[in-house]
Each structure stands twice: as C-alpha cells, then as structure tokens.
Design a protein around this motif. Sequence first.
Motif, PDB file in Angstrom:
ATOM      1  N   LYS A  74       0.826  -1.201   0.000  1.00  0.00           N
ATOM      2  CA  LYS A  74       0.000   0.000   0.000  1.00  0.00           C
ATOM      3  C   LYS A  74       0.868   1.261   0.000  1.00  0.00           C
ATOM      4  CE  LYS A  74      -3.455  -0.073   2.932  1.00  0.00           C
ATOM      5  NZ  LYS A  74      -4.631   0.201   2.072  1.00  0.00           N
ATOM      6  N   LEU A  75       1.942   1.247   0.797  1.00  0.00           N
ATOM      7  CA  LEU A  75       2.825   2.405   0.854  1.00  0.00           C
ATOM      8  C   LEU A  75       3.559   2.612  -0.469  1.00  0.00           C
ATOM      9  CD1 LEU A  75       4.266   1.963   4.456  1.00  0.00           C
ATOM     10  CD2 LEU A  75       2.843   3.860   3.661  1.00  0.00           C
ATOM     11  N   TYR A  76       3.952   1.529  -1.106  1.00  0.00           N
ATOM     12  CA  TYR A  76       4.600   1.648  -2.414  1.00  0.00           C
ATOM     13  C   TYR A  76       3.641   2.231  -3.452  1.00  0.00           C
ATOM     14  CZ  TYR A  76       9.164  -0.630  -1.752  1.00  0.00           C
ATOM     15  OH  TYR A  76      10.464  -0.906  -1.408  1.00  0.00           O
ATOM     16  N   ARG A  77       2.373   1.858  -3.370  1.00  0.00           N
ATOM     17  CA  ARG A  77       1.402   2.387  -4.333  1.00  0.00           C
ATOM     18  C   ARG A  77       1.219   3.900  -4.172  1.00  0.00           C
ATOM     19  NH1 ARG A  77      -1.560  -1.290  -7.196  1.00  0.00           N
ATOM     20  NH2 ARG A  77      -1.413  -3.471  -6.556  1.00  0.00           N
ATOM     21  N   ASP A 131      15.259   4.255  -0.058  1.00  0.00           N
ATOM     22  CA  ASP A 131      13.880   3.750  -0.101  1.00  0.00           C
ATOM     23  C   ASP A 131      13.334   3.662   1.320  1.00  0.00           C
ATOM     24  OD1 ASP A 131      11.533   2.309  -0.300  1.00  0.00           O
ATOM     25  OD2 ASP A 131      12.354   0.760  -1.607  1.00  0.00           O
ATOM     26  N   ARG A 132      12.526   4.649   1.700  1.00  0.00           N
ATOM     27  CA  ARG A 132      12.033   4.704   3.080  1.00  0.00           C
ATOM     28  C   ARG A 132      11.003   3.618   3.360  1.00  0.00           C
ATOM     29  NH1 ARG A 132      12.635   8.849   6.597  1.00  0.00           N
ATOM     30  NH2 ARG A 132      12.938  10.426   4.965  1.00  0.00           N
ATOM     31  N   VAL A 133      10.218   3.245   2.367  1.00  0.00           N
ATOM     32  CA  VAL A 133       9.227   2.188   2.581  1.00  0.00           C
ATOM     33  C   VAL A 133       9.928   0.884   2.928  1.00  0.00           C
ATOM     34  CG1 VAL A 133       7.458   0.771   1.490  1.00  0.00           C
ATOM     35  CG2 VAL A 133       7.488   3.232   1.095  1.00  0.00           C
ATOM     36  N   ALA A 134      10.916   0.497   2.129  1.00  0.00           N
ATOM     37  CA  ALA A 134      11.647  -0.741   2.389  1.00  0.00           C
ATOM     38  C   ALA A 134      12.344  -0.698   3.739  1.00  0.00           C
ATOM     39  CB  ALA A 134      12.667  -0.989   1.279  1.00  0.00           C
ATOM     40  N   ALA A 135      12.990   0.428   4.029  1.00  0.00           N
ATOM     41  CA  ALA A 135      13.713   0.557   5.296  1.00  0.00           C
ATOM     42  C   ALA A 135      12.761   0.488   6.485  1.00  0.00           C
ATOM     43  CB  ALA A 135      14.496   1.865   5.307  1.00  0.00           C
ATOM     44  N   PHE A 136      11.633   1.154   6.372  1.00  0.00           N
ATOM     45  CA  PHE A 136      10.666   1.174   7.475  1.00  0.00           C
ATOM     46  C   PHE A 136      10.083  -0.213   7.721  1.00  0.00           C
ATOM     47  CE2 PHE A 136       6.187   1.812   8.832  1.00  0.00           C
ATOM     48  CZ  PHE A 136       6.433   2.334  10.090  1.00  0.00           C
ATOM     49  N   ILE A 137       9.629  -0.895   6.671  1.00  0.00           N
ATOM     50  CA  ILE A 137       9.035  -2.220   6.839  1.00  0.00           C
ATOM     51  C   ILE A 137      10.067  -3.212   7.359  1.00  0.00           C
ATOM     52  CG2 ILE A 137       7.984  -4.166   5.628  1.00  0.00           C
ATOM     53  CD1 ILE A 137       6.100  -1.797   6.059  1.00  0.00           C
ATOM     54  N   VAL A 176       4.341   4.750  14.233  1.00  0.00           N
ATOM     55  CA  VAL A 176       3.199   5.167  13.421  1.00  0.00           C
ATOM     56  C   VAL A 176       2.928   6.662  13.606  1.00  0.00           C
ATOM     57  CG1 VAL A 176       0.714   4.865  13.069  1.00  0.00           C
ATOM     58  CG2 VAL A 176       2.172   2.862  13.397  1.00  0.00           C
ATOM     59  N   TRP A 177       3.050   7.119  14.841  1.00  0.00           N
ATOM     60  CA  TRP A 177       2.853   8.557  15.105  1.00  0.00           C
ATOM     61  C   TRP A 177       3.925   9.378  14.382  1.00  0.00           C
ATOM     62  CZ3 TRP A 177       5.652  12.572  17.119  1.00  0.00           C
ATOM     63  CH2 TRP A 177       4.933  13.734  17.448  1.00  0.00           C
ATOM     64  N   MET A 178       5.178   8.931  14.444  1.00  0.00           N
ATOM     65  CA  MET A 178       6.265   9.646  13.777  1.00  0.00           C
ATOM     66  C   MET A 178       6.052   9.664  12.268  1.00  0.00           C
ATOM     67  SD  MET A 178       9.435   8.113  16.041  1.00  0.00           S
ATOM     68  CE  MET A 178      10.734   8.885  15.090  1.00  0.00           C
ATOM     69  N   LEU A 179       5.589   8.541  11.733  1.00  0.00           N
ATOM     70  CA  LEU A 179       5.345   8.469  10.292  1.00  0.00           C
ATOM     71  C   LEU A 179       4.291   9.487   9.865  1.00  0.00           C
ATOM     72  CD1 LEU A 179       6.139   6.788   7.767  1.00  0.00           C
ATOM     73  CD2 LEU A 179       4.147   5.356   8.232  1.00  0.00           C
ATOM     74  N   ALA A 180       3.316   9.724  10.722  1.00  0.00           N
ATOM     75  CA  ALA A 180       2.231  10.644  10.378  1.00  0.00           C
ATOM     76  C   ALA A 180       2.593  12.102  10.638  1.00  0.00           C
ATOM     77  CB  ALA A 180       0.977  10.276  11.173  1.00  0.00           C
ATOM     78  N   GLN A 181       3.452  12.343  11.620  1.00  0.00           N
ATOM     79  CA  GLN A 181       3.692  13.720  12.050  1.00  0.00           C
ATOM     80  C   GLN A 181       4.988  14.331  11.529  1.00  0.00           C
ATOM     81  OE1 GLN A 181       1.389  15.452  13.715  1.00  0.00           O
ATOM     82  NE2 GLN A 181       0.065  13.647  13.657  1.00  0.00           N
ATOM     83  N   ALA A 185      12.845  17.581   4.970  1.00  0.00           N
ATOM     84  CA  ALA A 185      13.432  18.925   4.913  1.00  0.00           C
ATOM     85  C   ALA A 185      12.616  19.844   4.008  1.00  0.00           C
ATOM     86  CB  ALA A 185      14.877  18.831   4.434  1.00  0.00           C
ATOM     87  N   LYS A 186      11.864  19.261   3.062  1.00  0.00           N
ATOM     88  CA  LYS A 186      11.034  20.052   2.157  1.00  0.00           C
ATOM     89  C   LYS A 186       9.650  20.367   2.749  1.00  0.00           C
ATOM     90  CE  LYS A 186      13.224  18.065  -1.947  1.00  0.00           C
ATOM     91  NZ  LYS A 186      13.007  17.302  -3.205  1.00  0.00           N
ATOM     92  N   GLY A 187       9.391  19.841   3.955  1.00  0.00           N
ATOM     93  CA  GLY A 187       8.106  20.088   4.594  1.00  0.00           C
ATOM     94  C   GLY A 187       7.012  19.123   4.203  1.00  0.00           C
ATOM     95  N   THR A 188       7.348  18.076   3.470  1.00  0.00           N
ATOM     96  CA  THR A 188       6.360  17.070   3.057  1.00  0.00           C
ATOM     97  C   THR A 188       6.373  15.898   4.024  1.00  0.00           C
ATOM     98  OG1 THR A 188       8.010  16.013   1.610  1.00  0.00           O
ATOM     99  CG2 THR A 188       6.595  17.705   0.637  1.00  0.00           C
ATOM    100  N   PRO A 189       5.282  15.119   4.090  1.00  0.00           N
ATOM    101  CA  PRO A 189       5.280  13.930   4.959  1.00  0.00           C
ATOM    102  C   PRO A 189       6.383  12.961   4.559  1.00  0.00           C
ATOM    103  CG  PRO A 189       3.056  14.446   4.198  1.00  0.00           C
ATOM    104  CD  PRO A 189       3.980  15.319   3.420  1.00  0.00           C
ATOM    105  N   LEU A 190       6.907  12.231   5.534  1.00  0.00           N
ATOM    106  CA  LEU A 190       7.943  11.246   5.225  1.00  0.00           C
ATOM    107  C   LEU A 190       7.426  10.243   4.202  1.00  0.00           C
ATOM    108  CD1 LEU A 190       9.450  10.510   8.755  1.00  0.00           C
ATOM    109  CD2 LEU A 190      10.183  12.196   7.051  1.00  0.00           C
ATOM    110  N   LEU A 191       6.181   9.787   4.389  1.00  0.00           N
ATOM    111  CA  LEU A 191       5.516   8.896   3.446  1.00  0.00           C
ATOM    112  C   LEU A 191       4.035   9.252   3.414  1.00  0.00           C
ATOM    113  CD1 LEU A 191       7.070   5.408   4.342  1.00  0.00           C
ATOM    114  CD2 LEU A 191       7.514   6.739   2.263  1.00  0.00           C
ATOM    115  N   LEU A 192       3.435   9.189   2.263  1.00  0.00           N
ATOM    116  CA  LEU A 192       1.990   9.373   2.163  1.00  0.00           C
ATOM    117  C   LEU A 192       1.317   8.093   2.633  1.00  0.00           C
ATOM    118  CD1 LEU A 192       1.704  11.143  -1.318  1.00  0.00           C
ATOM    119  CD2 LEU A 192       1.588  12.185   0.962  1.00  0.00           C
ATOM    120  N   ALA A 193       0.415   8.222   3.595  1.00  0.00           N
ATOM    121  CA  ALA A 193      -0.278   7.044   4.136  1.00  0.00           C
ATOM    122  C   ALA A 193      -1.750   7.392   4.318  1.00  0.00           C
ATOM    123  CB  ALA A 193       0.383   6.596   5.444  1.00  0.00           C
TER     124      ALA A 193
END
Length: 250
Positions: A74-77, A131-137, A176-181, A185-193
């Motif tokens: 889902k995160l990769y999509r 690849d943050r998705v791979a690293a996170f999972i 999960v909280w860190m991923l959302a909050q 550096a560009k001000g964007t979420p670490l990952l869209l979820a």
Amino acid sequence: MGATMRSPLSFPFVVFWGMWCALVAGCASPPPTPRGEVQGAAAAPAELAQSDVNRLATLAMQENLDSLYRLMEKLYRRNPAEWRKTSALGREHAMVQVRAAIALRQPWAPLQGQRDVAALALALAPEFADDRVAAFIHAVADMLITAHGGKTEFFLIDGLDAQHLYNAARNLEVAVWMLAQRRSAKGTPLLLADEINASERNLSYEREFGKVIARLDLLALVTTEKYRRAVIGYVQGLAGSTFLQFLPVR
C-alpha cells in the motif's frame, strides 16, 4: 352509561399481524454479502512440539508479517518514487527483495548495519534519502522478530518475554505517530499514508497497524497469564493432594 365500543381488531391479532409483517420483511431482504471464511491451517507434524501458546505465538507472528507486507504494498502504491530506489524492475521486484531479507534475517544495506529500534529510528529520520518504505518495513519486522527472541516459529523449548512484546507494541505506536507527524526537509510527509480530506477518508494504514499492535498486546497478556496459571496450577495441585482425596469407606 353506554357500553364501551371495542375495536374490531383485538390486541392478540395486532401483535400476530405485526410479527407476521416483520417476518415477511425479513425474508424479503437480500442475504448479507459474503465476506470470506475463517481459514484454518492444515495440521503439520511440527505442531506436536508446540503448546497452545507456542501455536498462538507462531500464528500471530505470521499474521503480523503478512500485515507488514500488505502495508508495504500500500505504501509503495502511494509512494512510487520509493520502490524505484530499490529496483529498476518494478514494485513487485522491490517487495520480493524486502521480504527475502526479512525471511532470511539479513540486514538491509541502506540501514547501514543498524537493527531493531536503531534501524527504525534511522528509517524515520527526515534526512534518510534511500527507499524509506523498504527501510521502514524491514526495521519494523526486525524489531518484532527481536522482541520474539529472534524467532518466527515457537516450540516447547522456546520462551517469550511478555515485557519485550509489550515494548514492541509501544514502539510501533510511536513509529506510526512519527510516520504521520514528521516532515522531510522540504516540509512534506515522510511517506503518504492515511488521508482525511473533504472528498476522501482513508484510514486503512492505521487499521492495519492497529491489528499488529493488538496482536502484540494480546500475546503479551497470554504469555503473562501462562506463567501465572502455572503457579496457580501448582498450588492447586498441592492443595488437591491434601484435601481432594477419597477417604476409605471400609
């Protein structure tokens, strides 16, 4: 005084008629939509060396890893730029690599040799550029397996630490909280979820993470209960040997 007029429909008749209408309406409503069935695993000889708690822990671990793999897809999509950092052959190939590293307990190179919670902290660092998705999972899976004593299958000779399982559940809540909050550096979420806006409400990621956390908490409680019940059973055995004996009758 005149006689009281009686309704032509008696009370029992009204009740009967109401029940009949409800029954007819129920029969006329469409059947519920099938949503699958519980699928039990086929019995295996290895289960002879497992207690009930061992089997529960094994099934919970399998379900937790499956949840992580669903989340990875889902995160990769939602974040297609991430899988391109791992594989030029496509998203599926990237997922196969991550799953293989988890199954074989191999380190993930972009995590610079870090494991467990240290790897999780690096995967969620705003400056992490791979690849943050791979690293996170991979980091979450490594943390969960570490909390289970480094195993994914459990037998009679294995033991589980309830506090480690509990700590893993809390670590995942923090992640999960860190991923959302957290923001890059560009001000964007670490990952869209998860996403909530005027036209969409998607909380499927949070629900899947919640399942993993709930399984960890339940297994921690069951593990604690296992040892508590063993002590109670021992005391009951001592009491039974003294007070629960048949007396001679002749």
